[in-house]
Design a protein around this motif. Structure first.
Motif, mmCIF file in Angstrom:
data_model
loop_
_atom_site.group_PDB
_atom_site.id
_atom_site.type_symbol
_atom_site.label_atom_id
_atom_site.label_comp_id
_atom_site.label_asym_id
_atom_site.label_seq_id
_atom_site.Cartn_x
_atom_site.Cartn_y
_atom_site.Cartn_z
ATOM 1 N N ILE A 1 38.989 51.022 32.433
ATOM 2 C CA ILE A 1 39.523 49.798 33.436
ATOM 3 C C ILE A 1 39.346 48.392 32.803
ATOM 4 O O ILE A 1 38.235 47.967 32.591
ATOM 5 C CB ILE A 1 38.875 50.061 34.699
ATOM 6 N N THR A 2 40.503 47.949 32.653
ATOM 7 C CA THR A 2 40.363 46.493 31.879
ATOM 8 C C THR A 2 40.742 45.328 32.985
ATOM 9 O O THR A 2 41.712 45.810 33.486
ATOM 10 C CB THR A 2 40.950 46.154 30.744
ATOM 11 N N LEU A 3 40.087 44.444 32.949
ATOM 12 C CA LEU A 3 40.353 43.370 34.198
ATOM 13 C C LEU A 3 40.728 42.051 33.102
ATOM 14 O O LEU A 3 40.014 41.630 32.309
ATOM 15 C CB LEU A 3 39.286 43.003 35.107
ATOM 16 N N VAL B 1 43.672 34.614 39.603
ATOM 17 C CA VAL B 1 44.243 35.775 39.867
ATOM 18 C C VAL B 1 43.930 36.619 38.733
ATOM 19 O O VAL B 1 43.218 36.396 37.755
ATOM 20 C CB VAL B 1 45.847 35.563 39.564
ATOM 21 N N ILE B 2 43.875 37.977 39.437
ATOM 22 C CA ILE B 2 43.159 39.076 38.717
ATOM 23 C C ILE B 2 44.470 40.214 38.327
ATOM 24 O O ILE B 2 44.948 40.527 39.011
ATOM 25 C CB ILE B 2 42.032 39.744 39.432
ATOM 26 N N GLY B 3 44.462 40.460 36.907
ATOM 27 C CA GLY B 3 45.115 41.791 36.525
ATOM 28 C C GLY B 3 44.438 42.677 36.147
ATOM 29 O O GLY B 3 43.430 42.510 35.696
ATOM 30 N N GLU B 4 44.870 43.944 36.220
ATOM 31 C CA GLU B 4 44.037 45.122 35.730
ATOM 32 C C GLU B 4 44.848 46.071 35.114
ATOM 33 O O GLU B 4 46.089 46.178 35.088
ATOM 34 C CB GLU B 4 43.536 45.908 37.263
ATOM 35 N N SER B 5 44.288 46.906 34.347
ATOM 36 C CA SER B 5 44.969 48.040 33.502
ATOM 37 C C SER B 5 43.788 48.998 33.540
ATOM 38 O O SER B 5 42.726 49.042 33.121
ATOM 39 C CB SER B 5 45.195 47.587 32.208
#
Length: 96
Positions: free
Chosen positions: A39-41, A52-56
């Protein structure tokens, strides 16, 4: 990282990094350790002070590529920033 006119700072880390930091390096079960590592943030702090936060999340460890995961997380964070600013976020001299 190339920061545009609307981004003040950007940070990348895995959920594994975050949990290890928050627990002072505490031990995790191996299965959790592996999952959290996929899980990358991406945290973008915008010049107006908002964040803002994005995730992968990579489901298959065999396909995990940190560069791709960071790019995906950043793209998702930028999408959230764009929506937050009503389509007026300027990056690298262009409106996105």
């Amino acid at each position: 990282m190339v920061k545009g006119n609307g981004i003040a700072e950007e940070y990348y880390f895995t959920a594994q990094d975050g949990v290890l930091y928050a627990t002072g390096g505490g031990r995790l079960p191996p299965s959790d350790f592996d999952v959290l590592g996929r899980i990358t943030l991406c945290v973008l702090i915008l010049k107006d002070g908002s964040e803002v936060i994005g995730e992968s999340i990579c489901a298959d460890p065999a396909l995990s590529n940190p560069e791709v995961e960071r790019a995906t997380a950043r793209r998702r964070a930028l999408t959230k920033a764009f929506l937050h600013h009503g389509g007026t976020l300027t990056l690298v001299g262009r409106v996105v």
